[in-house]
Design a protein around this motif. Sequence first.
Motif, PDB file in Angstrom:
ATOM      1  N   TYR A 261       0.803  -1.105   0.031  1.00 13.52           N
ATOM      2  CA  TYR A 261       0.018   0.060   0.071  1.00 13.52           C
ATOM      3  C   TYR A 261       0.905   1.206   0.056  1.00 13.52           C
ATOM      4  N   SER A 262       1.724   1.370   0.871  1.00 10.44           N
ATOM      5  CA  SER A 262       2.224   2.620   1.307  1.00 10.44           C
ATOM      6  C   SER A 262       3.394   3.113  -0.035  1.00 10.44           C
ATOM      7  N   HIS A 263       3.967   2.116  -0.620  1.00 10.08           N
ATOM      8  CA  HIS A 263       4.423   2.955  -2.124  1.00 10.08           C
ATOM      9  C   HIS A 263       3.573   3.611  -2.849  1.00 10.08           C
ATOM     10  N   PRO A 264       2.634   2.770  -3.307  1.00 10.07           N
ATOM     11  CA  PRO A 264       1.477   3.425  -4.026  1.00 10.07           C
ATOM     12  C   PRO A 264       1.024   4.506  -3.489  1.00 10.07           C
ATOM     13  N   ALA A 265       0.880   4.599  -2.201  1.00 14.76           N
ATOM     14  CA  ALA A 265       0.316   5.707  -1.418  1.00 14.76           C
ATOM     15  C   ALA A 265       1.324   6.980  -1.801  1.00 14.76           C
ATOM     16  N   VAL A 266       2.418   6.809  -2.196  1.00 13.43           N
ATOM     17  CA  VAL A 266       3.331   8.017  -2.571  1.00 13.43           C
ATOM     18  C   VAL A 266       2.592   8.556  -3.792  1.00 13.43           C
ATOM     19  N   TYR A 267       2.401   7.698  -4.687  1.00 11.48           N
ATOM     20  CA  TYR A 267       1.663   8.061  -5.800  1.00 11.48           C
ATOM     21  C   TYR A 267       0.246   8.462  -5.528  1.00 11.48           C
ATOM     22  N   TRP A 310       7.320  -1.869  -4.314  1.00 12.69           N
ATOM     23  CA  TRP A 310       7.365  -1.741  -2.870  1.00 12.69           C
ATOM     24  C   TRP A 310       8.723  -2.285  -2.300  1.00 12.69           C
ATOM     25  N   GLY A 311       9.111  -3.127  -2.768  1.00 13.68           N
ATOM     26  CA  GLY A 311      10.370  -3.777  -2.345  1.00 13.68           C
ATOM     27  C   GLY A 311      11.685  -3.032  -2.171  1.00 13.68           C
ATOM     28  N   HIS A 312      11.510  -1.688  -2.899  1.00 20.21           N
ATOM     29  CA  HIS A 312      12.680  -0.816  -2.361  1.00 20.21           C
ATOM     30  C   HIS A 312      12.780  -0.296  -1.216  1.00 20.21           C
ATOM     31  N   HIS A 313      11.469  -0.319  -0.486  1.00 19.67           N
ATOM     32  CA  HIS A 313      11.630   0.038   1.179  1.00 19.67           C
ATOM     33  C   HIS A 313      12.174  -0.823   1.935  1.00 19.67           C
TER      34      HIS A 313
END
Lengths: 565, 219
Positions: A261-267, A310-313
């Motif tokens: 969720y939280s990477h797409p949340a940046v978008y 997302w895996g880059h987090h």
Amino acid sequence: MSDAVLDDTSLPHDVSTFDKGYLGDGHTLRSWLLTTDHKRIAILYALTLTIFFFIGGVAIALVRIELVTPAQDFVTADEYNRLFTLHGIIMVWFFLVPSIPATFGNFLLPLMIGARDLAFPRLNLFSWYLTVIGGAFTVYVLLAGGVDTGWTFYTPYSSIYSNSHVIAAAIAVFVAGFGTIATGINFIVTTHTMRAPGLTWFRLPLFVWAMYTVSVVIILATPVLAMALTLMMAERFFGVPIFNPQGGGDPILFQHLFWFYSHPAVYIMILPAMGVVSEVIPCFARRRLFGYDFMVYALVAISVVGFFVWGHHMFVSGESPYANLVFSFLSFVVAVPSAIKVFNWTATLYRGQITYEAPMLYAFGFVGLFTMGGLTGLFLASIPIDVQATDTYFVIAHFHYVMVGGTVSAFFAALHFWWSKITGRMYPETWARFAAVLMYFGFNFTFFPQFIMGWAGMPRRYGSYPPEFQIYHVLSSAGAVVLAAAYLMPLGYLTWSLRWGRRAGDNPWGATGLEWQTSSPPPTHNFDKLPTVERAPYDYHPEGYVETGEAARTIEASQKGGEQE
Amino acid sequence: MTAARITPAEKAALREPWEDIARQRQAVELGMWAFLASELLFFSGLFAGYTIYRSIYPQAFWEAGAETSLWFGGANTAILLISSAVVALVPRAARWPGLGRFARAMLWIGALLGVAFLVLKGFEYREDFHEHLWPGPDFKLHAEGAELFFSFYWCLTAIHAVHLVVGICLLARLAVAGARDPGWFTETPAVQATALYWGLVDIIWTVVFVIIYLPGRGG
């Protein structure tokens, strides 16, 4: 509901000649709290989010005070954890994620496509109530003593060890998340089914495209966060060991679900901002947006590829090197459409008749800060550098450049650009320009030192630190004071303009969107006669077109070589 | 404009800001599909976790799966599939002249089957508690990973049950409101939307049945 006349006497004397549009349609609290008018719901959202923005701001102000000295002396370490957590939770879920969609999206989407309202007006009101209920849980957490997990709620700390109000905070995010999903569904359906005759998909303003793509991301990403939080709560409350190694579980699974969720949340935060800037820049450059089709494809590409990075987090979480490689590569890929957008905004300016009204200054601020944030994102997308920079202030600076420098600048661009449409009044231009420049300056003042100290190894989430970092922390805290002033100024002069601002007229910028074809403020039913569309968007300077309103005055003044203020 | 001739039934079913019932129906259906997509992603978090842990602990999942009650699971699957067939009749029947009462009866049957499912589920939960299948210190099985299987058992079935309760309420609401205003009932897009939601709840259950009740059986 007919016009109530409760407080007409308190308004300026010429109110009788001024059509208050939707704002005049009832003055009671009830007429606001039970409204299904998308424009009023947008105002409700704007007020709610403003309150949360300032609560989140106070939390971080206390953090910045603590960080002025290397020793932990202003708040305790435990209080410090609770402060930055509160700041993160409130700013992400109660300001940034809903900020532009729930306010400007709500207000403008029906106007921009020539509709009377969103597809599901009652659902729209319901989503505001969900946001408020979520907000109430957050306030409860705040008053009850806070939560100390960081906004990321990482297990097993959140699910087993933390002695703070984790469950209430997770419920807050969960409930507000469903408010966002409801808004997303509403936007998708509205865009599909309610466009004015002639308004084909490739005639849509980019702001509408941005709302559409962001809605798709919202409805597909948010439920995964909801499930991650549900499982975390189940573990904390019932002891099911889904993320607990003692029962065979794996805490990393939580991180995967969370970042899905939280990477797409940046978008979710940045796509609407891109939409705003794509409206503002053509207007004040008096040019058609450069590369419209590719701007659309870029939005779609960002929202699709954004799901697979997302895996880059989690490069340092023990993720497989092959997974890391793929996530790193895709993170570079997602930079391509973002760069296309930046280049196209720049190319739009080429040979334009550029004027520097406040919305344009904010939009420029967005482009500059977003570019900085995006480019440092490429540093972090490459694994060797990320390993060095993980959990340092470099990361903090990077995502604040994107999320705050980007989204908040665009939020203010939108606020100034459409202020006259929303209220019928102009904001004071000189003050607004000053605030825009101050915000850009204050932002860099606050966050640029964080790049440097992060690179030098200053970790995030610590209230005490080695003295060699003090100079950067002092700079950053001083910058935060400037930034706070820049955020408070619009609150002052915009409120002032509600009563004393100049009447704006329907289209002060000479802009092309359908929202400018109705009166300011628009009537409750938006358009007296529903428009039809015969042209592509951003049709500045069509044949035989004469500039009117503010734009004409600006051009005239610049031709005389004088200042128009 | 098609808005020229609006029947009283259509008028009852129209909601702001729509002027045309066909368009409104399209919008509601699209909205429900979008919501179902969202729901699928909600459950997919659980399915993903289950898949990962099952690939890590295949043996434990095999053993633990055999501890579930195939009788309860099978009966409930049958009940939900029948309810699905029953509710699937409703959207067509509701619009068919003279079949309004039949459609509402089908809604009640669907809702009652849903309640029957929950009752059986309650008995099943009681049995599970007696057999110490709740993850924790008294847990019956000792293989590493068996607790995880039952974590997913409880989470999946409980979250599914919450959806089912919502579904039962929606069916009952539609039946009650439809009896009060039969004209509205023939035209409202809520019928199709409710049936779609019920379909999703059942489809999720068929997946749950396969991944929870079938491991460890046979071969």
